[in-house]
Structure formats: C-alpha cells, structure tokens
Design an enzyme around this catalytic site. Structure first.
Site, PDB file in Angstrom:
ATOM      1  N   ASP A  87     -16.830  -9.647   6.865  1.00  0.00           N
ATOM      2  CA  ASP A  87     -15.639  -9.243   7.606  1.00  0.00           C
ATOM      3  C   ASP A  87     -15.330  -7.757   7.450  1.00  0.00           C
ATOM      4  OD1 ASP A  87     -15.049 -11.882   8.500  1.00  0.00           O
ATOM      5  OD2 ASP A  87     -14.244 -12.338   6.514  1.00  0.00           O
ATOM      6  N   ASP A 147     -10.717 -14.980  10.807  1.00  0.00           N
ATOM      7  CA  ASP A 147     -11.958 -15.602  10.383  1.00  0.00           C
ATOM      8  C   ASP A 147     -11.626 -17.077  10.102  1.00  0.00           C
ATOM      9  OD1 ASP A 147     -14.628 -15.869   9.453  1.00  0.00           O
ATOM     10  OD2 ASP A 147     -13.917 -15.665   7.400  1.00  0.00           O
ATOM     11  N   ASP A 192     -11.891 -12.627   4.804  1.00  0.00           N
ATOM     12  CA  ASP A 192     -12.014 -12.657   3.342  1.00  0.00           C
ATOM     13  C   ASP A 192     -13.409 -12.353   2.827  1.00  0.00           C
ATOM     14  OD1 ASP A 192     -13.229 -15.063   4.213  1.00  0.00           O
ATOM     15  OD2 ASP A 192     -12.887 -15.942   2.228  1.00  0.00           O
TER      16      ASP A 192
END
Length: 834
Positions: free
Chosen positions: A714, A506, A710
């Site tokens: 996600d 990410d 995080d």
C-alpha cells in the site's frame, strides 16, 4: 565597544579575526574563530546575513570530544529509531533562536552524503535527522551541530520537561512583573484622569510625583517583562525583516520615550506609562495563554513517553525478580500484575488478558486479548496477572514508534500556518506605512493629536491574532486526534482530510481484521500438507502482509536464499537450491511461463465457487505455492470483517465521502466484503501499480482522495493520495508513507476524524475572520483618533486571547480517570457545536 562578529560578546582585547566573505571579522576567542571559519569555509556565509541575532559562543567543553559516547550503538539506541539501514533522531537544540539558525543547521547536515533528510523547526527548538546508519552514527551528527556553536540534546522526558518548566517559570515571572506594575501605574493614572474629568487642576508637585513614581514602576515592566518583545524586534531588524514585534516595539519605545521626556521636562505634555504597562501585560498574558495551549497539545506525546514503568517482574529459574526495564532482553518472560503498565511489547503466554489501550488508541473499554496475541508497551493490564514473552524493547516497541512519529510531526510547520505567517509579514509592512501616513496627516491637521493617533495605529494593527489563528486551531485539533487514537504525522494532512470526497480502502487488515487463518491447504503435486505449509512459512517470513502471519505457527529454522518480496503479488525465494513462489496465482504461474492458461483455469474454477471440487468460502482469499516446474498447493485463508467497518462506511457516505475498495485479493473475497460493508465500487486482483493508476485517475477527474491501508504493497498508493491513512498495526513502510496513522485500528474513528478536520478548518476560518475584522476595522478608528493608545493595547491583546480560547474548543476533555491519562470517546468529538 567592539564586539565579536560571531557571538556578539565584547572582544576583551582579542586580536583574533575570522575570514568571512573576503573580509577579516573580529572574534573574541579561538572557539568563535573556528566556528565562523567553518561556516564560511563550507559555503554557508549567508547565515550571517540572515540571522536574527548573535550566535551562541562555543563553550570551553565543546573543545573536547564529549560526543563520542553517542557513537556506542547500544547507548544511541535509547534515543534513535532504526528501520533497515535508516536511523532517525529528534534533537532539542540549545541556542536555536531564529530561522537563520535553522537554515544553517539544515544545510550543514545535508552536506554529509549519508544524511537522508533534515527538518529543523526554530519555533519548537527541535531538529529531526534521518541518516544511513551504515555510514554515519549519532555522535557525528551531534558533533556537526556542536561545531556550529549549538548544543544538541536527544529529546528525552527529562530534557523536554526541564525546558517546558523553565519556559513556564520565566513567562510567569515576566507576567507577574507586568501585572503588578500595571496595577500600580493605573492607580496613579486613575487619580490624574479623575481630576481631568472633574475639570480640576492637580497641584504641579503632586502631578510630578505621580509621574516620577509611574516612571520608576514602568521601567522594569518595559525592560524586563517587555524584553522578549524588544529583543525579537531587534533581531528582526538586524535580519532586514519585519516581524510582528517590530511595530509593537516601535510603539512601546515611542510611548515610553515621550513619557520620560515629558516627566523630566516638567512642562506638561502627555505621559503613557499606563498604556505601556497595560500593553505589555496583556501582550505577555496573551503569549502565556499561547504557551499554555502549546504545552497542553504537546502533553499527548510527553504522556506517551512517560508511560513505561521503570521496573519489570522477570520470571527466571529462581522465580520472579524485579529488574530495571532497561535490563530486559528479547524472549525474556515477564509477569504483569493487575493495574500495571506493560513495560515491553510481547506475546501472551498462559492466559487471556483484558488490556486498557486507552492511552494509545482512545478506546474507552478494555480490549480482550487471547493467548498468543500481541500486546504492546504502555498499555495497562486490568485483569489478573499474565505472563508475556518479550518481543520488542526500547525504540523497537510500538509505543516508541508512535512517539517518534509524533516528534517528527512536531518538527514540521503546516502549509496553512506558513501561509498565515507570510500574510502577516506582508501586512506589517502596510501597517508601518499606514502609521507614517497617519502621523503626516495629523501633523497637517492637528499636531497635538499626531503622536497619540500614530501610537494607537501601531498598537492596534499588530497582527498577533492573525498569525496564531491557524496554528492555534491546528495544534488543538492535533491534541484531540491524538487522544482519540488518531496520530497526525503530517500537519498538512488535516486540511486535506477535511476536503476529501473519495476514500479508497484496502481489504485485508483494513476492512477486515487481518487475523487470517489457514482454512484449507490442498496439495496439487503429491506433497504432504506439512511439507507445503513448511515451504510456505519459510517464504512468508520475509513479508509484513497480514496473510504472512497465518503461516507463522508452521515456521521452522531453515535457510532461504535470494528472498524477494514483490509488493501486491507475493514472495519468492530459493530453498535447498530450488526456486519457489507464493502469492497470487498469476504471479506463481509466471515462474513457469503458464500465466494465461493458468489464469483461465483459475477463473473457471473460482467462478463456480470451487477449486478442485472444494467449495471456496466467500470471505476467504486463495493464494498459490509453486516452483519452476509445477503448482504445488493452494491455500484458502479466512478473515472476518471489522465490527465497525459497515457503520464507518455508512457514516462516511453521509458526509459525502464515497468509499471504494482496491484489493489484490480474489473477486469472490472482495465482493463479499464490499457487499457486507455496502460499498458499490470494488476492484479485485489489483497490483500496486494498478492501485496507483486508479487513484491518479480519480485525482485527474478532480476528486480529493484519501487512501487507507496497512501493508507494504500500500505504500506507493498511500504516497500518491491527497491524504494517506495507515492502520496502527500495519507495516512500518505504510506508516512512513502515511500522513495519518489510525493507532486504534478502529474504523469508527475515521468519520469522526473527517468531522473534526472539517470543524478545525471552520474554527480556523472563524479565527482568521475575527482577526481580519478586528485589524481592518480598528485601524481606521485608531487613525481617526477614536481609539486611545491604552484601549488599542487592550483590544489587540484581547483579540489574541479570543483566538486562543476559540481554538481550545477543539482540545480534548477528560471523560474519566484511570491509571493512564484521560481520553476522549468518539461521541465527544460532537459534543461542542462549532
């Protein structure tokens, strides 16, 4: 003598019976009767067929409701971890002796509709339970377990320390008895062997004396030091299974029985008291080494749990007062002096601080924290005195969350270890068959050699080394990762991490710091900038995304109705009767059915690097605010790259792990980060569903994929990955979906973790190879009579010790001493060649 069907104790004249599977079974007391009928009445009667031994007899105190104190939410909060409506606890179960006990507790708890998940590990004596806190409380959980005849204890520093201390003391006593007994018996055996080697005939009375004394010394070694081995074998046979101690116990009993017979018969014949005592000593020594390594690997969790101080310095209207940490409340202001451990999570108020986070993250150097930044419990203030506003206490702190995740991991057994156990169990059946064939062959060839050869086969073939090969390596690696700031919450994740060839990042909060700031606010509908920031802050308060934290300084008290977070897209809510959205431009535009036209305009503007004539910084992300009628404002949020991001990506690529970026942010921001990190595969404006599809596509193509993120958005893709990694300061839902938590938020630890995972599998394979070579190579030699029983005992024990010592190469080494326990720097992962 008649014994109780449930607990195995004498009936002592009791005429009570319990109805079990259409049969009346005798029980010794009303407590056993109640427990047995409860088990049978709930359809769990199979427990009595598969248990390894007698169950625990309910104590008298169990007849009284001593568990009601745990119904108090404040009291239970000391031991539980609550997230939304789910509550979890780790319990130490007294009397948990075998897998059948685990099965019984598991199935009994799962019958309660409000229990969401149960995991019981007989090896560690722990049970992890997750339940709906709106329908059930801790008292009912513990009462259910107690009704089965077990005694549950919340896992606290005191209970764990006491259990480990008692286990170590008991093992040391048995080891001492076995060691001294072996030395005494060997003195007499050496004298007899010396006479035989010199072709001399020892006087019969002296020989009888030596044998009688050896019998007296070997007996306590056999039945005290060897009691755990014999009891384990008996429990295995009662459950109609073959455990590792079955062939060992058969060999011990045969050797001891034949030696006693030949001693009292007084007409010659071999005695094996030296082999018996030596075997028990080395087997006990090997298990003591195993226990020490296991306790050492648990030291990370225990050290974390003990890290909080008992006293805090609270700043009040009357000055500073020392108070127990348990009396602190949210928003209290405390002072932490130089060298002291922070007692709670909080926010720095008056000065910057230098914090030693080594215990949590493995970072060897103090970290600089600025005023307003978050600091966490368990870390050490190495600078001057600072004032902190308390934001989290007890089980809500980051430290407690980490400890809870580690306890959760300890209740699960990795698939590698389960497979090794299964292989060892199958091997044992062949060992017994081999011993029988060896005995039959020697009886036909030379009956005088049959007993010794059969004995040697039973001893030398014990697959202890094979069974501990994988668990020993995995336990050592887990301890080293923990000291390095990498928390393994799923034991299977280590094997998956060693095999990954793709890693998906990410962007915000992962490759970048996640400390977003509002660079610009541009009003599009005549609203003031303050009004736009006010609305945005109210909406973002429900989100755990790093972007939301940028609006926190503008938050004021107000009511937001119908709040809803859409993962990967944004947040919507109703303020003063009007529905607002903040998030990606297309998400906001959908509220007023202008998605296509708005996206075309946005794409045109951002392609020129500007929106409404204002240049957009390449590292920034743009989010929109709008209502049901119009777009109200856009915000540019800036972030900075993590210092170790580029080097971590480079090292991963050198390990043949290909990096990619999947982000919901704009193309410009994602492209800028990818360029700085040297990542060629990057994808922007991806929703949570698109991220999931991308990862599933890689897996379908045969790739082994790790995902690191995080945020809440996600969680789905983390759950689908071969191995999932969450940042330590990320959302709690991301932690729950991840198999590994990067507590330090230091990406430099990532390639080191891959290296350690690969090295762990390599050492585990070395252990398995050694165990296989030893077992398969020594059995034919023992069957042919080349290995005497005493040498078989020595070889089997030393093979187990060798496996444990090989695995300890993965354990962390102390590199420095501070107020916190020693940690390992990233370079230490490569210090010992495999």
């Amino acid at each position: 003598m008649s014994v109780c069907f449930h607990c195995g104790e004498p009936l002592r004249g009791s005429t009570l019976t319990a109805r079990i599977e259409q049969r009346d079974q005798p029980v010794c007391c009303s407590g056993c009767q109640a427990v047995a009928e409860l088990i049978a009445g709930t359809g769990l009667g199979d427990f009595y067929r598969y248990r390894d031994g007698s169950s625990v007899r309910p104590s008298e105190s169990s007849q009284h409701d001593k568990w009601r104190v745990y119904a108090d939410p404040q009291f239970a909060a000391q031991f539980t971890l609550t997230s939304e409506r789910q509550t979890s606890v780790t319990l130490l179960i007294e009397g948990l002796r075998c897998s059948a006990c685990s099965w019984l507790i598991d199935h009994s708890l799962r019958r309660r509709a409000s229990v969401l998940d149960v995991s019981v590990n007989a090896a560690t004596g722990r049970a992890s339970v997750i339940w709906d806190s709106t329908q059930l409380n801790l008292a009912e959980i513990m009462r259910t377990i107690a009704q089965l005849g077990y005694v549950p204890h919340p896992v606290t520093d005191e209970t764990v320390t006491r259990a480990l201390r008692e286990e170590r003391r008991d093992s040391l006593k048995r080891l001492a008895v076995a060691g001294f007994g072996m030395m005494q018996v060997m003195m007499f055996a050496v004298a007899v062997y010396s006479a035989e080697l010199a072709h001399e005939i020892m006087e019969p009375r002296l020989l009888s004396y030596f044998r009688t004394v050896s019998l007296l010394v070997a007996t306590p070694v056999m039945f005290y030091a060897g009691a755990p081995i014999l009891l384990s074998a008996w429990n295995s046979l009662r459950s109609r299974s073959i455990g590792m101690d079955v062939p060992v116990s058969i060999a011990l009993l045969l050797a001891y029985g034949a030696s006693v017979w030949n001693t009292f018969r007084g007409a010659g014949g071999e005695v094996y008291f030296d082999s018996v005592t030596m075997f028990i000593f080395f087997l006990t020594l090997g298990r003591f080494v195993q226990m020490s390594v296991r306790q050492h690997t648990a030291g990370v969790t225990d050290a974390l749990a003990r890290q909080l101080p008992a006293i805090a310095h609270r700043i009040g209207s009357d000055g500073i007062e020392d108070v127990p940490v348990t009396s602190l409340a949210l928003d209290d202001v405390i002072q932490v002096r130089r060298g002291e451990v922070l007692p709670a999570d909080g926010q720095l108020l008056d000065a910057d601080a230098h914090i030693d986070e080594a215990m949590l993250t493995g970072e060897s150097l103090p970290v600089h924290r600025k005023v307003g930044q978050r600091v966490v419990a368990g870390t050490i203030n190495v600078g001057g005195p600072v004032s902190i506003a308390v934001t989290a206490l007890g089980t809500d702190t980051a430290l407690s969350h980490i400890v809870a995740l580690m306890h959760r991991a300890q209740t699960y057994k990795p698939a590698l270890a389960r497979n090794a156990d299964s292989a060892a169990a199958r091997f044992l059946g062949y060992v017994l068959m081999g011993a029988g064939l060896t005995c039959a062959a020697w009886l036909a060839i030379d009956p005088s050699q049959a007993f010794a050869a059969t004995l040697a086969v039973l001893v030398v073939a014990c697959p202890c080394a094979f069974a501990i090969a994988m668990p020993a390596a995995l336990a050592s690696a887990t301890a080293r990762l923990g000291r390095h700031g990498i928390l393994l919450t799923d034991p299977d994740a280590l094997e998956s991490l060693a095999k990954v060839d793709h890693i998906v990042f990410d962007k915000t909060g992962t490759l970048t710091r996640g400390e977003l700031q509002i660079a610009r606010c541009v009003s599009l509908a005549g609203l003031t900038e303050q009004r736009c920031l006010y609305i945005a802050a109210l909406l973002e308060q429900a989100s755990e995304h790093p972007m939301a934290r940028a609006f926190a300084p503008h938050l004021e008290q107000a009511t937001v109705e119908d709040m809803q977070t859409i993962a990967g897209r944004g947040v919507q809510g109703r303020i003063d009767g009007r529905l607002y959205r903040i998030g990606t431009p297309d998400f906001v535009a959908e509220l007023r059915s202008e998605q296509q036209a708005f996206q075309q305009r946005l794409g045109h503007d951002t392609s020129r690097g500007a929106i409404d004539g204002s240049p957009v910084e390449s590292m920034g992300s743009v989010i929109m605010l709008g209502d049901e009628h119009r777009a109200l404002a856009w915000f540019e949020l800036t972030d900075s790259l993590r210092p170790a991001a580029a080097s971590a990506v480079s090292q991963l690529r050198s390990l043949n792990v290909e990096p990619q970026i999947l982000s919901g942010d704009g193309h410009e921001a994602v492209q800028a980060v990818a360029r700085q990190c040297g990542i060629t595969g990057h994808f922007a404006r991806y929703s949570a569903k698109q991220k999931l599809s991308h990862v599933l596509g890689l897996q379908k193509a045969g790739k082994r994929v790790a995902v690191i993120g995080d945020g809440v958005n996600d969680a789905p893709v983390l759950g689908a990955a071969d191995v999932s990694i969450a940042m330590g300061r990320g959302a709690a839902l991301a932690h729950a979906s991840a198999g590994i938590v990067l507590v330090s938020d230091n990406l430099a630890a990532l390639p080191d973790a891959v290296l350690l995972a690969r090295r762990t599998l390599r050492i585990a394979k070395q252990n398995l190879l050694w165990a296989a070579i030893y077992n398969l190579g020594s059995i034919p030699l023992a069957a042919l009579g080349f290995i005497p029983p005493w040498l078989a005992a020595l070889g089997m024990s030393l093979s187990s010790v060798a496996v444990m010592l090989n695995s300890t190469r993965l354990l962390p080494r102390a590199t420095r001493r501070t107020a916190a326990p020693s940690v390992v720097t990233s370079a230490n992962l490569r210090e010992t060649p495999a």
